[in-house]
Design a protein around this motif. Structure first.
Motif, PDB file in Angstrom:
ATOM      1  N   GLU A 187       0.859  -1.190   0.000  1.00 18.39           N
ATOM      2  CA  GLU A 187       0.000   0.000   0.000  1.00 18.39           C
ATOM      3  C   GLU A 187       0.897   1.242   0.000  1.00 18.39           C
ATOM      4  O   GLU A 187       1.647   1.473   0.940  1.00 18.39           O
ATOM      5  CB  GLU A 187      -0.903  -0.033   1.240  1.00 18.39           C
ATOM      6  N   PHE A 188       0.868   2.005  -1.048  1.00 15.69           N
ATOM      7  CA  PHE A 188       1.787   3.141  -1.231  1.00 15.69           C
ATOM      8  C   PHE A 188       3.243   2.718  -0.997  1.00 15.69           C
ATOM      9  O   PHE A 188       4.026   3.454  -0.406  1.00 15.69           O
ATOM     10  CB  PHE A 188       1.432   4.308  -0.309  1.00 15.69           C
ATOM     11  N   GLY A 189       3.565   1.521  -1.449  1.00 15.06           N
ATOM     12  CA  GLY A 189       4.957   1.073  -1.344  1.00 15.06           C
ATOM     13  C   GLY A 189       5.372   0.590   0.027  1.00 15.06           C
ATOM     14  O   GLY A 189       6.562   0.352   0.282  1.00 15.06           O
ATOM     15  N   TYR A 190       4.417   0.410   0.941  1.00 16.91           N
ATOM     16  CA  TYR A 190       4.789  -0.036   2.285  1.00 16.91           C
ATOM     17  C   TYR A 190       5.444  -1.409   2.188  1.00 16.91           C
ATOM     18  O   TYR A 190       4.955  -2.293   1.494  1.00 16.91           O
ATOM     19  CB  TYR A 190       3.560  -0.092   3.185  1.00 16.91           C
ATOM     20  N   GLY A 191       6.543  -1.559   2.872  1.00 19.44           N
ATOM     21  CA  GLY A 191       7.319  -2.787   2.763  1.00 19.44           C
ATOM     22  C   GLY A 191       8.619  -2.555   2.002  1.00 19.44           C
ATOM     23  O   GLY A 191       9.599  -3.262   2.209  1.00 19.44           O
ATOM     24  N   ILE A 192       8.629  -1.541   1.110  1.00 12.29           N
ATOM     25  CA  ILE A 192       9.877  -1.186   0.422  1.00 12.29           C
ATOM     26  C   ILE A 192      10.787  -0.471   1.414  1.00 12.29           C
ATOM     27  O   ILE A 192      10.311   0.325   2.243  1.00 12.29           O
ATOM     28  CB  ILE A 192       9.588  -0.232  -0.772  1.00 12.29           C
ATOM     29  N   GLY A 205      10.206  25.839   3.944  1.00 13.82           N
ATOM     30  CA  GLY A 205      10.579  25.185   2.701  1.00 13.82           C
ATOM     31  C   GLY A 205       9.759  23.990   2.297  1.00 13.82           C
ATOM     32  O   GLY A 205       9.977  23.412   1.230  1.00 13.82           O
ATOM     33  N   SER A 206       8.812  23.554   3.142  1.00 12.20           N
ATOM     34  CA  SER A 206       7.977  22.427   2.743  1.00 12.20           C
ATOM     35  C   SER A 206       7.154  22.801   1.518  1.00 12.20           C
ATOM     36  O   SER A 206       6.618  23.905   1.430  1.00 12.20           O
ATOM     37  CB  SER A 206       7.025  22.047   3.881  1.00 12.20           C
ATOM     38  N   VAL A 207       7.064  21.874   0.566  1.00  8.54           N
ATOM     39  CA  VAL A 207       6.273  22.087  -0.647  1.00  8.54           C
ATOM     40  C   VAL A 207       5.030  21.213  -0.557  1.00  8.54           C
ATOM     41  O   VAL A 207       5.121  20.001  -0.314  1.00  8.54           O
ATOM     42  CB  VAL A 207       7.101  21.714  -1.900  1.00  8.54           C
ATOM     43  N   TYR A 208       3.874  21.819  -0.730  1.00 14.46           N
ATOM     44  CA  TYR A 208       2.612  21.082  -0.649  1.00 14.46           C
ATOM     45  C   TYR A 208       2.037  20.870  -2.042  1.00 14.46           C
ATOM     46  O   TYR A 208       1.873  21.831  -2.797  1.00 14.46           O
ATOM     47  CB  TYR A 208       1.601  21.831   0.239  1.00 14.46           C
ATOM     48  N   LEU A 209       1.767  19.618  -2.386  1.00 15.27           N
ATOM     49  CA  LEU A 209       1.222  19.251  -3.692  1.00 15.27           C
ATOM     50  C   LEU A 209      -0.080  18.495  -3.463  1.00 15.27           C
ATOM     51  O   LEU A 209      -0.104  17.508  -2.716  1.00 15.27           O
ATOM     52  CB  LEU A 209       2.210  18.350  -4.451  1.00 15.27           C
ATOM     53  N   LYS A 210      -1.140  18.957  -4.118  1.00 11.45           N
ATOM     54  CA  LYS A 210      -2.458  18.357  -3.887  1.00 11.45           C
ATOM     55  C   LYS A 210      -2.742  17.299  -4.949  1.00 11.45           C
ATOM     56  O   LYS A 210      -2.810  17.600  -6.128  1.00 11.45           O
ATOM     57  CB  LYS A 210      -3.538  19.435  -3.937  1.00 11.45           C
ATOM     58  N   TYR A 211      -2.901  16.057  -4.489  1.00 13.68           N
ATOM     59  CA  TYR A 211      -3.248  14.998  -5.449  1.00 13.68           C
ATOM     60  C   TYR A 211      -4.759  14.758  -5.446  1.00 13.68           C
ATOM     61  O   TYR A 211      -5.443  15.069  -4.477  1.00 13.68           O
ATOM     62  CB  TYR A 211      -2.477  13.707  -5.177  1.00 13.68           C
ATOM     63  N   ALA A 212      -5.253  14.251  -6.566  1.00 12.81           N
ATOM     64  CA  ALA A 212      -6.692  14.026  -6.694  1.00 12.81           C
ATOM     65  C   ALA A 212      -7.088  12.742  -5.982  1.00 12.81           C
ATOM     66  O   ALA A 212      -6.311  11.790  -5.922  1.00 12.81           O
ATOM     67  CB  ALA A 212      -7.077  13.949  -8.171  1.00 12.81           C
ATOM     68  N   ASP A 213      -8.309  12.726  -5.428  1.00 14.09           N
ATOM     69  CA  ASP A 213      -8.785  11.559  -4.686  1.00 14.09           C
ATOM     70  C   ASP A 213      -8.698  10.285  -5.523  1.00 14.09           C
ATOM     71  O   ASP A 213      -8.405   9.210  -5.009  1.00 14.09           O
ATOM     72  CB  ASP A 213     -10.256  11.751  -4.274  1.00 14.09           C
ATOM     73  N   ASP A 214      -8.976  10.431  -6.814  1.00 11.37           N
ATOM     74  CA  ASP A 214      -9.015   9.224  -7.663  1.00 11.37           C
ATOM     75  C   ASP A 214      -7.686   8.962  -8.358  1.00 11.37           C
ATOM     76  O   ASP A 214      -7.594   8.104  -9.221  1.00 11.37           O
ATOM     77  CB  ASP A 214     -10.139   9.345  -8.697  1.00 11.37           C
ATOM     78  N   GLU A 215      -6.655   9.716  -7.982  1.00  8.09           N
ATOM     79  CA  GLU A 215      -5.358   9.494  -8.618  1.00  8.09           C
ATOM     80  C   GLU A 215      -4.247   9.596  -7.565  1.00  8.09           C
ATOM     81  O   GLU A 215      -3.479  10.560  -7.528  1.00  8.09           O
ATOM     82  CB  GLU A 215      -5.139  10.524  -9.733  1.00  8.09           C
ATOM     83  N   PRO A 216      -4.200   8.618  -6.688  1.00  7.86           N
ATOM     84  CA  PRO A 216      -3.222   8.687  -5.588  1.00  7.86           C
ATOM     85  C   PRO A 216      -1.797   8.535  -6.104  1.00  7.86           C
ATOM     86  O   PRO A 216      -1.574   7.954  -7.170  1.00  7.86           O
ATOM     87  CB  PRO A 216      -3.616   7.501  -4.703  1.00  7.86           C
ATOM     88  N   PRO A 217      -0.840   9.056  -5.368  1.00  9.48           N
ATOM     89  CA  PRO A 217       0.563   8.941  -5.783  1.00  9.48           C
ATOM     90  C   PRO A 217       0.994   7.469  -5.814  1.00  9.48           C
ATOM     91  O   PRO A 217       0.437   6.635  -5.112  1.00  9.48           O
ATOM     92  CB  PRO A 217       1.332   9.677  -4.678  1.00  9.48           C
ATOM     93  N   ALA A 218       1.985   7.183  -6.644  1.00  8.71           N
ATOM     94  CA  ALA A 218       2.570   5.839  -6.678  1.00  8.71           C
ATOM     95  C   ALA A 218       3.974   5.906  -6.085  1.00  8.71           C
ATOM     96  O   ALA A 218       4.705   6.877  -6.308  1.00  8.71           O
ATOM     97  CB  ALA A 218       2.635   5.331  -8.114  1.00  8.71           C
ATOM     98  N   VAL A 219       4.313   4.897  -5.282  1.00 11.33           N
ATOM     99  CA  VAL A 219       5.643   4.849  -4.660  1.00 11.33           C
ATOM    100  C   VAL A 219       6.357   3.607  -5.178  1.00 11.33           C
ATOM    101  O   VAL A 219       5.806   2.509  -5.124  1.00 11.33           O
ATOM    102  CB  VAL A 219       5.532   4.779  -3.120  1.00 11.33           C
TER     103      VAL A 219
END
Lengths: 588, 141
Positions: free
Chosen positions: A277-282, A377-391
């Motif tokens: 799940e979102f790359g958990y385990g990597i 310096g934190s950068v905030y990027l808004k992802y769409a509910d139906d397009e979650p980030p991939a790790v």
């Protein structure tokens, strides 16, 4: 009292003087139910002397009007048609008392949760049903009799279950009210989750120090008994006089204690992502609690497994706000992440930090932390509910792929040294405790209060209060606030020294010819036989009767009635619901 | 169809006996979640389903309701450990009387309903209403 005649029992079919209030609930009811039509449908009832609609029946102004009306018109019954009885029965019982009307001659009718909200697609049907429900309420009230609560002495002590920040604060507060406290904790140490935390938002106070202070406060109060490695294994008795069984470490005998209330503060568990799940385990993908522990343990630039961390991606809402999964928002994670990002920047201002979020919910004063994180310096990027980030990991490099919906439709590939999955709170595993106490769970799996605003720490189990994160995600200060609410509620319940028991108990009528059937099915031994004028009849002890009514169907002569739901009242209610006109006796 | 009202006229009338501490919160929750069921369904609250008298069920069916649903607490009942058996006995006694009256026994139904069983409640109501709508017309005894 000027209303002497009002409290005279009038159980016969004489006309009653009932006042009826039909609530708009600001539109929650009146948007879907024609409340004026409901009023008109019942105003002509023989037992009704006054019927009106009101914008908010629970408002101070309407309560005041009710008191005046009851006194001026000499009302001997009150019907309020508004929300669920779970919310305002205490409110309107108090109105009745203030007006000199017996509080058990007031009847609550639920035309919101059980009418307007479930029939919002059917205004004529909802209106007809509401009229039926109000008629039923009038029928019920027309047979009401004045009753006085049975009072029993209460024990001035409390059991607190859970030794985290909420349980500890509750224990201190309860002791300071003069109540004896037994605090039990399942593990071998006090402190719960907060006891393992370093700097916390918003003031950077250390969780460990906060717990150490509270533990010292507990230790300084001799009226608090702490039992570690102890669980609640038995509960009997009633509100104000519960006997609880406590099982300590293996090999020890269980002990019992008598307490007036129980405060359940059993905390939460952190959401554990599934593998993948979102790359958990990597390698290099960690959860928020794992990451905050890393930062807490660092005194210089951040390292992960011996390698310096120069860039971090935070993926928000992992396991939270997921349709079909945990649908709720855990509330604390956005702020905790902003806070940890500020700490990271303080350790090493060169670290690049990317926050991949859905909505930033750093509410209230915590907005300042969000601002500070961005300033650093934190950068905030808004992802769409139906397009979650991939790790994913490409060779030696972790890469997060996402689209920032606010700036560009281009896909971004962000190479980072560490990915933090911002995980929320889930209910702690407490199956046995939940079952033992018969505590209701909400749809989110946390313990459910009666009402989040009106009765925020009470449960449907009398005298069993909930506090802290056991009832849903909270920040530390919100947990402490709810613990203090449970303290105040415990005080309100126990400091009087007596509790009022429900007087709606079973009573025996003239048809009794003592056969003993009722006594044989009462598990509370409330029923015995007495001789009245040389004849044996059943007698029900009102202080032992729990008011379940389980004996009534066993009486061959139908001689037992349960006050509040007598056979006559139920038949009146059925008549009222069916309506004044019955075209057919049986329908299909 | 009986003395129905408005848009709900086509739906059978169902009386639900529900418990104050367990099934009532479940039925209320259906309201808080704005789920829909027929407006011909109404509830009378009792402390425990074991307190429902068989004659109430018969009375409701003789006086305009098409079906009676007992929402019981099952093993969750705070009062009576044998609540299931007691409630079943009440339903059976009511059905005994219905048989004498020539009223279909299916008009009495019973199921456990928990304090968060809002979805289950609506499902029970939809199914029960469909069953009642399919029953043949009866003539009062």
């Amino acid at each position: 009292m000027e209303n002497e005649e009002m409290t005279t029992p009038t159980t016969d079919a004489d006309r009653r003087r009932i006042g009826v209030y039909i609530c708009h609930c600001g539109g929650n009811i009146s948007d879907f139910v024609d409340v004026a039509a409901v009023r008109d449908a019942v105003a002509a009832d023989d037992n009704v002397v006054h019927a009106e609609t009101t914008l908010f029946a629970c408002s101070d102004a309407t309560q005041h009007d009710m008191v005046e009306r009851i006194q001026r018109d000499g009302l001997d019954g009150l019907v309020v048609a508004s929300c669920s009885p779970k919310l305002h029965v205490p409110t309107f019982r108090a109105v009745a008392r203030r007006a000199g009307l017996n509080q058990f001659q007031y009847t609550q009718v639920n035309i919101r949760e059980q009418c307007s909200w479930v029939h919002s697609d059917d205004r004529p049907g909802a209106t007809a049903k509401a009229a039926g429900l109000v008629r039923a309420g009038i029928g019920h009230a027309s047979l009401s009799v004045p009753l006085e609560p049975v009072t029993v002495a209460t024990v001035p002590s409390a059991l607190v279950v859970g030794g985290g920040v909420a349980g500890l604060r509750a224990a201190v507060g309860l002791a300071d009210l003069g109540l004896g406290v037994t605090l039990i904790e399942r593990t071998d140490h006090l402190g719960g989750t907060v006891g393992g935390l370093g700097a916390m938002f918003p003031s950077n106070q250390s969780g460990r120090e906060l717990i150490a202070q509270l533990v010292a406060e507990v230790a300084a109060r001799p009226t608090i008994t702490v039992r570690l490695e102890t669980e609640l294994v038995a509960k009997s008795g009633t509100f104000g006089n519960y006997e609880v069984g406590l099982q300590g470490p293996a090999g020890t005998d269980p002990v019992t204690a008598t307490v007036g209330v129980l405060v359940i503060a059993t905390g939460f568990a952190s959401y554990e992502p599934a593998l993948g799940e979102f790359g958990y385990g990597i390698e290099g993908v960690v959860t928020l609690p794992e990451f905050t522990a890393m930062v807490d343990a660092s005194s210089g630039p951040l390292e992960y497994r011996g390698r310096p961390v120069g860039s971090i991606a935070y993926v928000y809402c992992v396991g939270s706000r997921q349709p079909g999964g945990n649908e709720y928002c855990s509330k604390y994670c956005c702020t905790a992440t902003a806070h940890v990002a500020v700490q990271v920047a303080a350790l090493d201002e060169r670290v690049a930090q990317y926050h991949l979020y859905r909505d930033v919910r750093t509410y209230g004063v915590y907005e300042l932390l969000y601002e500070e994180a961005r300033k650093r310096g934190s950068v905030y990027l808004k992802y769409a509910d139906d397009e979650p980030p991939a790790v994913e990991r490409r060779g030696d490099q972790l890469v997060v792929t996402a689209r920032d919906t606010l700036t560009s439709s281009d896909e971004l590939e962000i190479p980072v040294d560490l990915v933090v999955l911002v995980t929320g709170m889930v209910p702690a595993e407490n199956h046995d405790l939940t079952k033992l106490l018969k505590l209701p769970l909400g749809s989110d799996g946390f313990y459910n209060e009666i009402h989040p605003k009106l009765r925020p720490v009470e449960t449907v189990v009398d005298g069993v209060l909930i506090a802290g994160v056991s009832q849903g995600p909270k920040t530390v200060s919100e947990s402490v606030a709810s613990a203090l609410a449970a303290v105040a509620q415990s005080g309100a319940m126990l400091l009087k020294g007596q509790a009022e028991l429900n007087p709606l108990v079973a009573v025996v009528g003239d048809a009794c010819a003592w056969c003993g059937a009722c006594a044989s099915v009462c598990p509370y031994d409330a029923i015995s036989s007495v001789e009245v004028e040389g004849v044996a009849v059943a007698h029900i002890d009102p202080s032992a009767c729990k008011g379940c009514g389980g004996c009534a169907p066993y009486c061959p002569n139908e001689a037992i009635d349960l006050l509040g739901v007598t056979t006559a009242q139920v038949e009146h209610m059925i008549d009222g619901m069916v309506g004044p006109v019955r075209e057919e006796v049986l329908v299909s | 169809m009986g003395a129905g009202h408005g848009a709900g006229a086509a739906s059978p009338r169902i009386l639900v006996f529900s418990t104050a501490n367990i099934s009532d919160p479940g039925i209320d929750l259906a309201g808080s979640q704005h789920r829909h069921y027929a407006s011909t369904i109404s509830t009378i609250t009792v402390p425990c389903s074991s307190s429902v008298q068989p004659r109430w069920i018969v009375y409701a069916l003789e006086h305009g309701f098409d079906g009676v649903f007992l929402a019981i607490d099952g093993d969750e009942c705070a009062y009576l450990p044998d609540c299931n058996a007691r409630s079943s006995r009440i339903a059976a006694q009511a059905q005994e009387r219905l048989r004498e009256l020539g009223i279909a026994l299916e008009r009495v139904r019973m199921a456990a309903l928990c304090s968060v069983c809002s979805e289950a409640f609506v499902k029970h109501m939809d199914e029960f209403a469909a069953l009642l709508a399919a029953l043949p017309v009866e003539v009062a005894a």
